[in-house]
Write a protein that holds these residues in place. Structure first.
Motif, PDB file in Angstrom:
ATOM      1  N   GLY A  25       0.823  -1.198   0.000  1.00 25.93           N
ATOM      2  CA  GLY A  25       0.000   0.000   0.000  1.00 25.93           C
ATOM      3  C   GLY A  25       0.859   1.250   0.000  1.00 25.93           C
ATOM      4  N   HIS A  26       0.424   2.213  -0.786  1.00 24.83           N
ATOM      5  CA  HIS A  26       1.149   3.483  -0.927  1.00 24.83           C
ATOM      6  C   HIS A  26       2.559   3.259  -1.492  1.00 24.83           C
ATOM      7  CE1 HIS A  26      -1.813   5.903   1.416  1.00 24.83           C
ATOM      8  NE2 HIS A  26      -2.065   4.719   1.929  1.00 24.83           N
ATOM      9  N   SER A  27       2.819   2.050  -1.998  1.00 25.61           N
ATOM     10  CA  SER A  27       4.146   1.708  -2.538  1.00 25.61           C
ATOM     11  C   SER A  27       5.259   2.105  -1.575  1.00 25.61           C
ATOM     12  CB  SER A  27       4.375   2.357  -3.900  1.00 25.61           C
ATOM     13  OG  SER A  27       3.508   1.779  -4.847  1.00 25.61           O
ATOM     14  N   GLY A  28       4.994   1.828  -0.315  1.00 28.09           N
ATOM     15  CA  GLY A  28       6.001   2.137   0.698  1.00 28.09           C
ATOM     16  C   GLY A  28       6.001   3.582   1.147  1.00 28.09           C
ATOM     17  N   ALA A  29       5.089   4.389   0.604  1.00 24.70           N
ATOM     18  CA  ALA A  29       5.011   5.819   0.943  1.00 24.70           C
ATOM     19  C   ALA A  29       6.379   6.478   0.758  1.00 24.70           C
ATOM     20  CB  ALA A  29       4.435   6.030   2.332  1.00 24.70           C
ATOM     21  N   ARG A  30       6.956   7.003   1.816  1.00 22.72           N
ATOM     22  CA  ARG A  30       8.247   7.691   1.690  1.00 22.72           C
ATOM     23  C   ARG A  30       9.415   6.712   1.555  1.00 22.72           C
ATOM     24  NH1 ARG A  30       7.867  12.180   6.287  1.00 22.72           N
ATOM     25  NH2 ARG A  30       8.133  10.277   7.457  1.00 22.72           N
ATOM     26  N   GLN A  31       9.123   5.435   1.600  1.00 28.88           N
ATOM     27  CA  GLN A  31      10.149   4.408   1.434  1.00 28.88           C
ATOM     28  C   GLN A  31       9.976   3.711   0.078  1.00 28.88           C
ATOM     29  OE1 GLN A  31      10.185   1.971   5.052  1.00 28.88           O
ATOM     30  NE2 GLN A  31       9.307   3.736   6.081  1.00 28.88           N
ATOM     31  N   PHE A  32       9.638   4.513  -0.930  1.00 32.51           N
ATOM     32  CA  PHE A  32       9.370   3.990  -2.268  1.00 32.51           C
ATOM     33  C   PHE A  32      10.552   3.224  -2.854  1.00 32.51           C
ATOM     34  CE2 PHE A  32       9.766   4.636  -6.874  1.00 32.51           C
ATOM     35  CZ  PHE A  32       8.718   3.820  -7.285  1.00 32.51           C
ATOM     36  N   GLU A  33      11.751   3.714  -2.662  1.00 30.97           N
ATOM     37  CA  GLU A  33      12.930   3.038  -3.247  1.00 30.97           C
ATOM     38  C   GLU A  33      13.015   1.587  -2.780  1.00 30.97           C
ATOM     39  OE1 GLU A  33      14.768   4.310  -5.607  1.00 30.97           O
ATOM     40  OE2 GLU A  33      13.884   6.317  -5.453  1.00 30.97           O
ATOM     41  N   GLN A  34      12.786   1.359  -1.497  1.00 30.98           N
ATOM     42  CA  GLN A  34      12.841   0.005  -0.952  1.00 30.98           C
ATOM     43  C   GLN A  34      11.685  -0.838  -1.493  1.00 30.98           C
ATOM     44  OE1 GLN A  34      13.100   2.859   0.824  1.00 30.98           O
ATOM     45  NE2 GLN A  34      14.493   2.617   2.543  1.00 30.98           N
ATOM     46  N   LEU A  47       2.831  -3.113  -6.359  1.00 33.25           N
ATOM     47  CA  LEU A  47       2.858  -1.736  -5.876  1.00 33.25           C
ATOM     48  C   LEU A  47       1.486  -1.112  -6.102  1.00 33.25           C
ATOM     49  CD1 LEU A  47       6.294  -0.584  -7.349  1.00 33.25           C
ATOM     50  CD2 LEU A  47       5.805  -1.386  -5.022  1.00 33.25           C
ATOM     51  N   GLU A  48       1.134  -0.171  -5.243  1.00 33.20           N
ATOM     52  CA  GLU A  48      -0.149   0.522  -5.329  1.00 33.20           C
ATOM     53  C   GLU A  48       0.133   2.021  -5.338  1.00 33.20           C
ATOM     54  OE1 GLU A  48      -3.076   2.842  -3.452  1.00 33.20           O
ATOM     55  OE2 GLU A  48      -1.685   1.873  -2.093  1.00 33.20           O
ATOM     56  N   THR A  49      -0.606   2.759  -6.145  1.00 25.96           N
ATOM     57  CA  THR A  49      -0.232   4.135  -6.492  1.00 25.96           C
ATOM     58  C   THR A  49      -0.621   5.234  -5.513  1.00 25.96           C
ATOM     59  OG1 THR A  49      -2.243   4.486  -7.788  1.00 25.96           O
ATOM     60  CG2 THR A  49      -0.318   3.593  -8.962  1.00 25.96           C
ATOM     61  N   SER A  50      -1.485   4.964  -4.536  1.00 22.31           N
ATOM     62  CA  SER A  50      -1.972   6.066  -3.703  1.00 22.31           C
ATOM     63  C   SER A  50      -0.855   6.732  -2.910  1.00 22.31           C
ATOM     64  CB  SER A  50      -3.073   5.599  -2.754  1.00 22.31           C
ATOM     65  OG  SER A  50      -2.571   4.717  -1.787  1.00 22.31           O
ATOM     66  N   SER A  51      -1.011   7.983  -2.684  1.00 19.47           N
ATOM     67  CA  SER A  51      -0.134   8.882  -1.918  1.00 19.47           C
ATOM     68  C   SER A  51       1.180   9.214  -2.609  1.00 19.47           C
ATOM     69  CB  SER A  51       0.166   8.350  -0.503  1.00 19.47           C
ATOM     70  OG  SER A  51       1.281   7.482  -0.503  1.00 19.47           O
ATOM     71  N   GLN A  52       1.418   8.671  -3.770  1.00 18.60           N
ATOM     72  CA  GLN A  52       2.675   8.945  -4.454  1.00 18.60           C
ATOM     73  C   GLN A  52       2.548  10.170  -5.362  1.00 18.60           C
ATOM     74  OE1 GLN A  52       5.476   7.789  -3.735  1.00 18.60           O
ATOM     75  NE2 GLN A  52       4.902   6.027  -2.487  1.00 18.60           N
ATOM     76  N   SER A  53       3.651  10.858  -5.535  1.00 18.80           N
ATOM     77  CA  SER A  53       3.681  12.031  -6.411  1.00 18.80           C
ATOM     78  C   SER A  53       3.620  11.584  -7.867  1.00 18.80           C
ATOM     79  CB  SER A  53       4.972  12.810  -6.184  1.00 18.80           C
ATOM     80  OG  SER A  53       6.078  12.022  -6.621  1.00 18.80           O
ATOM     81  N   LEU A  54       3.369  12.522  -8.747  1.00 28.77           N
ATOM     82  CA  LEU A  54       3.358  12.220 -10.171  1.00 28.77           C
ATOM     83  C   LEU A  54       4.705  11.661 -10.611  1.00 28.77           C
ATOM     84  CD1 LEU A  54       2.249  12.167 -13.030  1.00 28.77           C
ATOM     85  CD2 LEU A  54       2.784  14.628 -13.195  1.00 28.77           C
ATOM     86  N   SER A  55       5.794  12.261 -10.170  1.00 30.07           N
ATOM     87  CA  SER A  55       7.117  11.766 -10.590  1.00 30.07           C
ATOM     88  C   SER A  55       7.356  10.346 -10.099  1.00 30.07           C
ATOM     89  CB  SER A  55       8.225  12.710 -10.118  1.00 30.07           C
ATOM     90  OG  SER A  55       8.241  12.790  -8.711  1.00 30.07           O
ATOM     91  N   THR A  56       6.870  10.010  -8.918  1.00 29.49           N
ATOM     92  CA  THR A  56       7.045   8.657  -8.407  1.00 29.49           C
ATOM     93  C   THR A  56       6.148   7.676  -9.144  1.00 29.49           C
ATOM     94  OG1 THR A  56       7.691   9.507  -6.256  1.00 29.49           O
ATOM     95  CG2 THR A  56       7.017   7.216  -6.340  1.00 29.49           C
ATOM     96  N   VAL A  57       4.928   8.066  -9.470  1.00 26.20           N
ATOM     97  CA  VAL A  57       4.046   7.198 -10.259  1.00 26.20           C
ATOM     98  C   VAL A  57       4.696   6.917 -11.612  1.00 26.20           C
ATOM     99  CG1 VAL A  57       1.796   6.986 -11.406  1.00 26.20           C
ATOM    100  CG2 VAL A  57       1.931   7.851  -9.056  1.00 26.20           C
TER     101      VAL A  57
END
Length: 113
Positions: A25-34, A47-57
């Protein structure tokens, strides 16, 4: 933000349960890299797209496995149109990929024909 909720602790259960599907969920939020690294390393990690910025999506779709990405929204905190718009922008010119992330992957995950 609690210590044991951090993405770095997810790898052991993922590795020990290779037949289990994990949707981060939230693709790890602020831990997206991991989270992205786990999705690349393990075929049952999504991975799930919520809470991520456009650049991260965009990164998620282009650097991850797009067959294991599902759309998510942060409703009621943010209007669902915001998360849909990010996917629409990130998949511009690629209608097949857009359909995959917004519908087909989730349908497959849930066993919907």
């Amino acid at each position: 933000g609690r210590y044991l909720n951090q993405v770095k602790w997810y790898e052991a259960p993922i590795a020990e349960n290779p037949r289990t599907t994990f949707v981060l969920g939230h693709s790890g939020a602020r831990q997206f890299e991991q989270a992205l690294a786990l999705q690349r390393r393990y075929p049952k990690v999504w991975l799930e797209t919520s809470s991520q910025s456009l650049s991260t999506v965009r990164r998620m779709i282009h650097e991850g496995d797009p067959t294991r990405i599902v759309h998510g929204a942060d409703w009621p905190f943010y209007h669902p149109a915001i998360s849909v718009a990010k996917v629409l922008i990130a998949t511009e010119g690629r209608p097949d990929l857009r359909h995959q992330v917004l519908w087909a992957n989730g349908a497959r995950l849930l066993g919907i024909d």
